[in-house]
Design a protein around this motif. Sequence first.
Motif, mmCIF file in Angstrom:
data_model
loop_
_atom_site.group_PDB
_atom_site.id
_atom_site.type_symbol
_atom_site.label_atom_id
_atom_site.label_comp_id
_atom_site.label_asym_id
_atom_site.label_seq_id
_atom_site.Cartn_x
_atom_site.Cartn_y
_atom_site.Cartn_z
ATOM 1 N N LEU A 117 47.649 43.286 37.172
ATOM 2 C CA LEU A 117 47.853 43.664 38.567
ATOM 3 C C LEU A 117 47.849 45.187 38.724
ATOM 4 C CD1 LEU A 117 48.512 42.743 41.494
ATOM 5 C CD2 LEU A 117 50.929 43.004 40.892
ATOM 6 N N ILE A 118 47.076 45.661 39.701
ATOM 7 C CA ILE A 118 47.048 47.081 40.077
ATOM 8 C C ILE A 118 47.362 47.173 41.562
ATOM 9 C CG2 ILE A 118 45.595 49.130 40.358
ATOM 10 C CD1 ILE A 118 46.217 48.523 37.446
ATOM 11 N N ILE A 119 48.243 48.099 41.945
ATOM 12 C CA ILE A 119 48.500 48.374 43.355
ATOM 13 C C ILE A 119 48.520 49.880 43.556
ATOM 14 C CG2 ILE A 119 50.035 48.103 45.340
ATOM 15 C CD1 ILE A 119 51.192 45.601 44.031
ATOM 16 N N ASP A 120 47.610 50.365 44.400
ATOM 17 C CA ASP A 120 47.587 51.779 44.776
ATOM 18 C C ASP A 120 47.977 51.912 46.238
ATOM 19 O OD1 ASP A 120 46.819 52.728 42.284
ATOM 20 O OD2 ASP A 120 44.680 52.622 42.742
ATOM 21 N N VAL A 121 48.736 52.947 46.540
ATOM 22 C CA VAL A 121 49.193 53.198 47.904
ATOM 23 C C VAL A 121 48.427 54.385 48.472
ATOM 24 C CG1 VAL A 121 51.161 53.842 49.355
ATOM 25 C CG2 VAL A 121 51.481 52.255 47.440
ATOM 26 N N TYR A 122 47.826 54.174 49.633
ATOM 27 C CA TYR A 122 47.116 55.231 50.359
ATOM 28 C C TYR A 122 47.704 55.302 51.770
ATOM 29 C CZ TYR A 122 43.620 54.539 46.661
ATOM 30 O OH TYR A 122 42.978 54.420 45.448
ATOM 31 N N GLY A 123 48.651 56.178 51.971
ATOM 32 C CA GLY A 123 49.286 56.273 53.281
ATOM 33 C C GLY A 123 49.970 54.965 53.636
ATOM 34 N N GLN A 124 49.595 54.383 54.758
ATOM 35 C CA GLN A 124 50.211 53.139 55.223
ATOM 36 C C GLN A 124 49.547 51.884 54.659
ATOM 37 O OE1 GLN A 124 52.910 52.264 57.673
ATOM 38 N NE2 GLN A 124 53.510 54.168 56.661
ATOM 39 N N THR A 125 48.566 52.060 53.777
ATOM 40 C CA THR A 125 47.850 50.912 53.218
ATOM 41 C C THR A 125 48.051 50.835 51.711
ATOM 42 O OG1 THR A 125 46.153 51.020 54.943
ATOM 43 C CG2 THR A 125 45.599 49.801 52.950
ATOM 44 N N ALA A 126 48.439 49.664 51.247
ATOM 45 C CA ALA A 126 48.485 49.386 49.810
ATOM 46 C C ALA A 126 47.253 48.567 49.459
ATOM 47 C CB ALA A 126 49.750 48.624 49.445
ATOM 48 N N VAL A 127 46.533 48.986 48.408
ATOM 49 C CA VAL A 127 45.361 48.248 47.943
ATOM 50 C C VAL A 127 45.732 47.543 46.648
ATOM 51 C CG1 VAL A 127 42.946 48.378 47.258
ATOM 52 C CG2 VAL A 127 43.816 49.912 49.028
ATOM 53 N N MET A 128 45.625 46.223 46.680
ATOM 54 C CA MET A 128 46.045 45.385 45.554
ATOM 55 C C MET A 128 44.802 44.831 44.864
ATOM 56 S SD MET A 128 48.891 42.369 45.737
ATOM 57 C CE MET A 128 47.915 41.040 46.382
ATOM 58 N N GLN A 129 44.797 44.885 43.531
ATOM 59 C CA GLN A 129 43.644 44.434 42.768
ATOM 60 C C GLN A 129 44.091 43.577 41.591
ATOM 61 O OE1 GLN A 129 40.910 47.345 40.558
ATOM 62 N NE2 GLN A 129 39.716 46.849 42.390
ATOM 63 N N ALA A 130 43.480 42.411 41.453
ATOM 64 C CA ALA A 130 43.797 41.507 40.341
ATOM 65 C C ALA A 130 42.767 41.669 39.229
ATOM 66 C CB ALA A 130 43.816 40.062 40.823
ATOM 67 N N HIS A 131 43.261 41.714 37.995
ATOM 68 C CA HIS A 131 42.392 41.745 36.825
ATOM 69 C C HIS A 131 42.587 40.493 35.979
ATOM 70 C CE1 HIS A 131 40.937 46.036 37.013
ATOM 71 N NE2 HIS A 131 41.887 46.031 37.928
ATOM 72 N N SER A 132 43.264 39.504 36.524
ATOM 73 C CA SER A 132 43.420 38.213 35.852
ATOM 74 C C SER A 132 43.441 37.125 36.918
ATOM 75 C CB SER A 132 44.709 38.166 35.034
ATOM 76 O OG SER A 132 45.848 38.093 35.885
ATOM 77 N N ILE A 133 43.018 35.939 36.539
ATOM 78 C CA ILE A 133 43.011 34.824 37.493
ATOM 79 C C ILE A 133 44.426 34.509 37.937
ATOM 80 C CG2 ILE A 133 42.411 32.399 37.811
ATOM 81 C CD1 ILE A 133 40.178 32.782 35.801
ATOM 82 N N GLY A 134 45.391 34.631 37.020
ATOM 83 C CA GLY A 134 46.776 34.345 37.371
ATOM 84 C C GLY A 134 47.267 35.209 38.512
#
Length: 399
Positions: free
Chosen positions: A114-131
Amino acid sequence: MRQVQLRKGKDESLRRFHPWVFSGAIARIDEGVSEGEVVRVVTHTGEFIAVGHYQEGSIAVRVLTFSDVPIDGEFWTSRLRSALQMRQAIGIADNPTNNTYRLVHGEGDNLPGLIIDVYGQTAVMQAHSIGMHLCRKEIAHALADVMESRISHIYYKSETTLPFMTADDMNCFLYGGSDDNVAMENGLKFRVDWLKGQKTGFFVDQRENRSLLEHFAKGKRVLNMFCYTGGFSFYAMRGGAELVHSVDSSAKAIELTKQNVALNFPGDPRHEAFCEDAFKFLESISLTSHLSPLTSYNLIILDPPAFAKHRGALHNALKGYTRLNQKAFEKIERGGILFTFSCSQVVTKDHFRNAVFTAAALAKRKVRILHQLHQPADHPINIYHPEGEYLKGLVLYVE
């Protein structure tokens, strides 16, 4: 919860809290276990040792916890709150001049995949596993609770990290929704392309290295290779560079670079951008260059994409780093400064340094190390997972 049983003697790395179970360590998997499912990992005698996400492939289980607890809303909330508290402790979160940071860095925050980056009022979430993909809605709900008013939107962007998945909701807003993609890093503004851009839309991991470059930039003629969205370029401009040239083979990246420079330095004639192959551009630097009126640069940044994404590509990657750095050494002005990086996880610090040293010798330049660089504190390395140390960099003085 179904179980994955290890072979005899294959529990040693887990007892040292390494968060991966490799497929070769598994003796038996309960019938019916599907990819992405949460499973209990037990030793050959049936003793509990971990809970994690199962996935087919070399890394069969990514460990979420070494405690026998359910993976539910309370679990996600606890892990995300811990991640936020760490960013608050180091002064990255809740900073009025910087609303851009990594909130979750996979294994480094005990949330592998799991990766989560915060850009101002938006969090961008990215999965690197199916789980993590299957848990995305639960995670987004917990994220909104933990972050409270810090964010208003959560964008999920996993189309490129899980290419074998074909669901319609691989790239979409899970919470809120906004077209405002301007964020701030150390007082500088930039546009984030979380829709189609690389990674989560910006390379957050170079923030501190960009800040360091700013202190070297005064009066320099700067060449930013593989510029992507121009991060190093506008830091160099704020640092007082005489001029800055940004180069990338992607026309879209060049357009974003121009937009970002204009956000911070509208109409500034010091900057020019070129859509060109890096090696061709470096080769073209001469009195007769059609790309640039310069005869030389005295500050060059080499921040290429990963040359090796698996161990089988290591040899060719090291040759690529040597070739690229040799060309930069040949072209940089006497007394110039080179910032050079590798973001390939399989390339160790020693591998990278040897490649750069070989390049310096081939170019017959005297070189001194000024700084050894790495990923910033919001990209923490789990002490039990040294593989998480992926970004390597050197700042070099070239005589």
